[in-house]
Design a protein around this motif. Structure first.
Motif, mmCIF file in Angstrom:
data_model
loop_
_atom_site.group_PDB
_atom_site.id
_atom_site.type_symbol
_atom_site.label_atom_id
_atom_site.label_comp_id
_atom_site.label_asym_id
_atom_site.label_seq_id
_atom_site.Cartn_x
_atom_site.Cartn_y
_atom_site.Cartn_z
ATOM 1 N N MET A 79 0.808 -1.125 -0.021
ATOM 2 C CA MET A 79 -0.009 0.104 0.030
ATOM 3 C C MET A 79 0.751 1.200 0.032
ATOM 4 N N TYR A 86 -3.024 4.071 -4.519
ATOM 5 C CA TYR A 86 -3.556 4.016 -3.191
ATOM 6 C C TYR A 86 -3.139 5.379 -2.589
ATOM 7 N N TYR A 268 -11.047 7.131 -1.438
ATOM 8 C CA TYR A 268 -10.497 6.117 -0.657
ATOM 9 C C TYR A 268 -11.435 4.694 -0.724
ATOM 10 N N LEU A 272 -11.256 0.868 -2.723
ATOM 11 C CA LEU A 272 -11.227 -0.154 -1.779
ATOM 12 C C LEU A 272 -12.398 -1.094 -2.662
ATOM 13 N N TYR A 284 -6.522 -7.453 -0.171
ATOM 14 C CA TYR A 284 -5.910 -6.068 -0.116
ATOM 15 C C TYR A 284 -6.856 -5.129 0.221
ATOM 16 N N MET A 288 -6.973 -2.488 3.374
ATOM 17 C CA MET A 288 -7.344 -1.079 2.972
ATOM 18 C C MET A 288 -8.337 -0.595 4.220
#
Lengths: 320, 432
Positions: A79, A86, A268, A272, A284, A288
């Motif tokens: 990340m 990201y 964000y 995600l 992943y 997140m």
């Protein structure tokens, strides 16, 4: 939370404990748990369970189809060291939180003050200003917003009438985030209503006394309204900040479901979602989600820590 | 504090929370065949598309149920993007549908991960591909296993407004060179006072890049699942597209960025351009959105006779590897692919019928847009090449990567060279 609690409830609880015999307290427990069961089942199956599973998955390379394989902290290091998108999503979200939350709180407070009078039409205006926030995270509001701000849309036309020729706001990376911030600010109804309630609690006699002493409107606002309102501001700040971190629908709809032009609206939560449900990297995505949780927790903690510097609680003895 | 943040996460992790209960409950449900009494079986069948397509598909399914009274088919559909999200969740929950639509971009994803049944074995052997063009049929094979059969055939093509191009002195239907196409689009833009452009900027389109690469003798992906082209190829392609844009023949950046895969939401559908690269079977949808009579044409090419186009499986039918009703599922697939009446019902909505005998029958009686499409593909047939190998896992992400890196170029935020190197780096990372 430890800082802002009032001393009363724990004291009252302790008193109750002392008065009642211990035997009776124990006897009432089965019924209490019986009544709690539906909630407990829901909480365990739908909240605690999935959270535990997602914490486990955040350390794996789970792809939704095959068994998850343990990767340790791999997701977390990837990340921050190897994923430009990201970092872009972090940047977009921070800009959104830092710009939209103060703007929204300011607008909602100003409108609340305008409506905090006894004029006839205020009921109508309160309802009218509150209505947009009822739409909340609705897809419909975001679709309308997209239609308003797109190329050839009403906003374009009005600006062009005044000689400012803009490209499609929602499709140009320079403006698209701004259009989402505007949508967020426009939905200021919920904090406004809370501010209104707070303003009603400010004692009129304080204002009268200050006015007699020669304080102008601004001074009274600065030294009476704001301090008296600070617990409400604090509450709204915390709630709106948490909301802003989780913004998803407007960005999803306005950004065409893919983070907008050149990733300008890559929120964000949007990234995600994309990583988890479109790229099948659920491990992943879980990682997140946990980072987001940690950040929201830390930001909230910081707001609570600083609260004692600017939040004033009206002491019961003083007023009573 | 625990409480405040706890509520925060609940929503933040909501996406994940959706999956897990499904995972817990779904696993138990998996494997227990539903409606097993009296030999009657119920199978689920899902596809993507619009309401119009849903009506056609439901009619075809009703016909199947009339001819197979012991099989009950429960259908559901969603729009393309939502379809994949829903399917991923259902699959993770251990309860994928029995029969499903698959796109070539996701065939490796689902087939390679054991979600789809190998139709060369077991119940799948009942599906006949005898009358399907072998090159088209081969597109459903990945790593030696037949995970899907093509439900229809289409080909990448240009959809355009013939009136606008005729006025500009060009006839795309006869085939243009890229140079001729560039001049024509510029004239179309100028004729409309630049309020609409000659073409939708194709720098963002992976299909157009693939066809252009095929014209250069390259391919998008190698059979091993790596990029089949170099940074230099992509640079030349983006320079070509940028030339169109700089000459005002192609759409400006903000119009290009509004591009969405549905014809209604694309610049040509919104009358902001007069041509766009898409698939030939989308002609009616574009026409409906645009309102003007549109036509379909081959890709421009600098090598006469080689447009780079190919027989593309516009979508696949597959059977879930975890289905307890694979036999009934295979029966449905065979029916949808080979039944002449189904061909009549669904028309060219998804593309041409995969069964060549059925297709020949339908071509004879086709009218309107159907006829246009049959004639178009019939004329191209001898020139159509073999379809490229199944794209590797992660191909869906590559398409989005291409779009957003080119947007950086279109908006003038990045040079072609920088965008190319970013694309190559990220694509190689995504495919590894």
């Amino acid at each position: 939370m430890t800082i802002v609690r009032t001393p009363d409830p724990p004291v009252a609880a302790e008193a109750a404990v002392r008065v009642r015999p211990a035997r009776r307290r124990r006897k009432s427990q089965p019924e209490a748990f019986a009544f709690l069961t539906p909630w407990l089942l829901g909480a365990v199956a739908l909240t605690v369970g999935p959270m535990v599973v997602s914490l486990y998955l955040s350390f794996t390379d789970y792809d939704m189809f095959t068994a998850p394989g343990w990767v340790g902290f791999g997701n977390f290091t990837h990340m921050f060291t190897d994923d430009d998108r990201y970092l872009q999503s972090v940047k977009v979200t921070l800009v959104y939180v830092l710009v939209s939350v103060p703007l929204k709180l300011t607008v909602s407070l100003l409108v609340a003050m305008l409506l905090n009078t006894r004029r006839g039409a205020n009921g109508f205006y309160r309802a009218a200003f509150y209505a947009p926030s009822l739409l909340g995270a609705s897809v419909a509001a975001a679709l309308v917003w997209r239609a308003l701000f797109m190329g050839g849309g009403p906003v374009n036309e009005v600006l062009a009438f005044f000689g400012w020729h803009t490209p499609s706001w929602v499709d140009d990376p320079r403006f698209s985030l701004a259009s989402i911030v505007l949508l967020g600010v426009w939905q200021f109804g919920a904090p406004m209503v809370i501010f209104l309630a707070g303003l009603k609690q400010v004692p009129a006699e304080l204002h009268e006394a200050a006015a007699i002493d020669g304080a102008g409107a601004f001074r009274r606002f600065r030294h009476i309204t704001l301090p008296m309102l600070s617990p409400v501001i604090f509450f709204n700040l915390v709630m709106e900040a948490i909301h802003a971190f989780q913004a998803f629908t407007p960005a999803f709809v306005i950004g065409g479901g893919r983070g907008g032009p050149a990733d300008a609206d890559l929120f964000y939560t949007l990234y995600l979602f994309e990583v988890g449900f479109q790229d099948f990297r659920m491990g992943y995505a879980s990682a997140m989600a946990w980072v987001l949780l940690a950040v929201i927790a830390i930001v909230t903690a910081i707001v609570f820590r600083t609260a004692k510097l600017w939040v004033f609680y009206d002491d019961a003895e003083e007023r009573g | 504090m625990g409480r405040t943040t706890g509520r925060g996460t609940g929503r933040g992790a909501a996406a994940l929370a959706v999956v897990v209960p499904l995972l817990l409950t779904g696993v138990a449900a998996c494997g227990s065949g539903s409606g097993a009494g009296d030999g009657d079986v119920t199978i689920t069948f899902v596809w993507w598309g619009s309401d119009g397509r849903a009506n056609l598909t439901k009619k075809a399914v009703e016909l199947f149920q009339r001819k197979n009274p012991k099989i009950k088919v429960q259908t559901s559909f969603s729009a393309y993007a939502a379809y994949w999200e829903k399917l991923a969740t259902q699959t993770a929950g251990g309860k994928p549908p029995d029969v499903l639509n698959v796109d070539t971009r996701y065939l490796a994803e689902y087939g390679g991960r054991g979600v789809l049944a190998d139709l060369n074995q077991g119940a799948g052997k009942a599906i006949s591909l005898a009358d399907v063009n072998p090159e088209l049929a081969a597109t459903g094979v990945y790593q030696g296993k037949r995970y899907a059969v093509p439900w229809a055939q289409n080909t990448p093509a240009m959809i355009y407004d013939p009136a606008a191009f005729t006025a500009a002195g060009a006839d795309p239907a006869q085939g243009l060179t890229w140079q001729q196409y560039a001049e024509a689009t510029r004239k179309v833009s100028a004729a409309g006072g630049f309020s609409a452009r000659g073409t939708t900027d194709f720098g963002i389109l992976d299909t157009a890049l693939e066809v252009w690469l095929r014209q250069q003798g390259k391919q998008f992906y190698t059979p091993a699942g790596k990029l089949g082209f170099t940074a230099d190829d992509l640079r030349r392609y983006w320079q070509l597209a940028s030339g169109f844009r700089d000459g005002k023949g192609a759409s400006p950046a903000d119009v290009t960025a509004s591009y969405n895969t549905s014809p209604e939401q694309s610049p040509l559908g919104k009358k902001l351009t007069s041509s766009e690269f898409a698939y030939d079977n989308l002609l009616p949808a574009y026409q409906k959105a645009n309102g003007k009579p549109l036509n379909v044409a081959p890709y421009p090419t600098d090598k006469p006779g080689d447009t780079g186009q190919y027989r593309r499986p516009s979508m696949f039918l597959a059977v879930s590897a975890r289905s307890a009703q694979q036999e009934a599922g295979a029966k449905l697939v065979d029916f949808l692919v080979n039944d002449a009446e189904v061909g009549k019902i669904v028309g060219t909505d998804r593309g041409l019928a995969p069964n060549l005998k059925v297709r020949a029958q339908l071509a004879g009686s086709a009218t309107g847009n159907d006829k246009t499409l049959y004639d178009f593909e019939a004329a191209l047939e001898p020139k159509l090449g073999a379809a490229p190998p199944v794209p590797p896992k992660g191909a869906g992400a590559i398409q989005k990567l291409l779009q957003r890196t080119y947007e950086e170029v279109a908006f003038g935020r990045m040079s072609v060279d920088d965008a190319v190197s970013r694309f190559m780096t990220e694509a190689e990372k995504g495919l590894s």
